[in-house]
Design a protein around this motif. Structure first.
Motif, PDB file in Angstrom:
ATOM      1  N   ALA A   1       0.849  -1.197   0.000  1.00 51.73           N
ATOM      2  CA  ALA A   1       0.000   0.000   0.000  1.00 51.73           C
ATOM      3  C   ALA A   1       0.881   1.243   0.000  1.00 51.73           C
ATOM      4  O   ALA A   1       2.064   1.172   0.342  1.00 51.73           O
ATOM      5  N   MET A   2       0.298   2.354  -0.399  1.00 48.48           N
ATOM      6  CA  MET A   2       0.973   3.649  -0.362  1.00 48.48           C
ATOM      7  C   MET A   2       0.004   4.666   0.208  1.00 48.48           C
ATOM      8  O   MET A   2      -1.208   4.550   0.026  1.00 48.48           O
ATOM      9  N   ARG A   3       0.557   5.656   0.887  1.00 48.80           N
ATOM     10  CA  ARG A   3      -0.240   6.772   1.379  1.00 48.80           C
ATOM     11  C   ARG A   3       0.349   8.052   0.822  1.00 48.80           C
ATOM     12  O   ARG A   3       1.559   8.184   0.694  1.00 48.80           O
ATOM     13  N   PHE A   4      -0.515   8.977   0.508  1.00 51.65           N
ATOM     14  CA  PHE A   4      -0.097  10.273   0.002  1.00 51.65           C
ATOM     15  C   PHE A   4      -0.540  11.344   0.982  1.00 51.65           C
ATOM     16  O   PHE A   4      -1.663  11.308   1.468  1.00 51.65           O
ATOM     17  N   TYR A   5       0.345  12.269   1.266  1.00 48.15           N
ATOM     18  CA  TYR A   5       0.047  13.358   2.184  1.00 48.15           C
ATOM     19  C   TYR A   5       0.287  14.688   1.490  1.00 48.15           C
ATOM     20  O   TYR A   5       1.201  14.808   0.675  1.00 48.15           O
TER      21      TYR A   5
ATOM     22  N   ARG B   1      -6.747  14.116  -6.438  1.00 51.05           N
ATOM     23  CA  ARG B   1      -7.108  12.732  -6.765  1.00 51.05           C
ATOM     24  C   ARG B   1      -5.914  12.053  -7.406  1.00 51.05           C
ATOM     25  O   ARG B   1      -5.364  12.555  -8.378  1.00 51.05           O
TER      26      ARG B   1
END
Length: 104
Positions: A36-40, A51
């Motif tokens: 998984a990856m998270r974007f901040y 988006r």
């Protein structure tokens, strides 16, 4: 950017070698272990929407077109420079060295 505008960004693999803002380094990033990856979005004032349409692994860097910027006055240029310096100071003080470099 304008509402609805699509922007492409290239992030080199080297940008993913840290464990977060405290620069905890790993010996080597194991690409097979990514699930998984998270974007901040840091320091974004006001309302905004981002988006993420896709994330792709590529063999070689891809250049993205530089956005066109125009200024209505000298004051607008001065404001951009002052805001960039202030934002860079905050990111540097918060240990986000790579972001600080990107701002400047």
């Amino acid at each position: 950017k304008q509402s609805g505008e699509i922007v492409n960004a290239f992030l080199p693999l080297g940008a993913f070698d840290k464990g977060g803002r405290w620069n905890c380094s790993y010996d080597k990033l194991d690409m097979s272990s990514i699930r998984a990856m998270r974007f901040y979005v840091l320091y974004q004032e006001g309302r905004f929407e981002a988006r993420i349409r896709s994330v792709s692994a590529v063999e070689a860097p891809r250049s993205s077109p530089t956005p066109a910027v125009s200024f209505a006055s000298r004051k607008d240029v001065e404001t951009l420079l002052i805001n960039s310096i202030e934002s860079g100071e905050r990111t540097y003080d918060a240990q986000y060295r790579d972001l600080c470099i990107a701002i400047y």
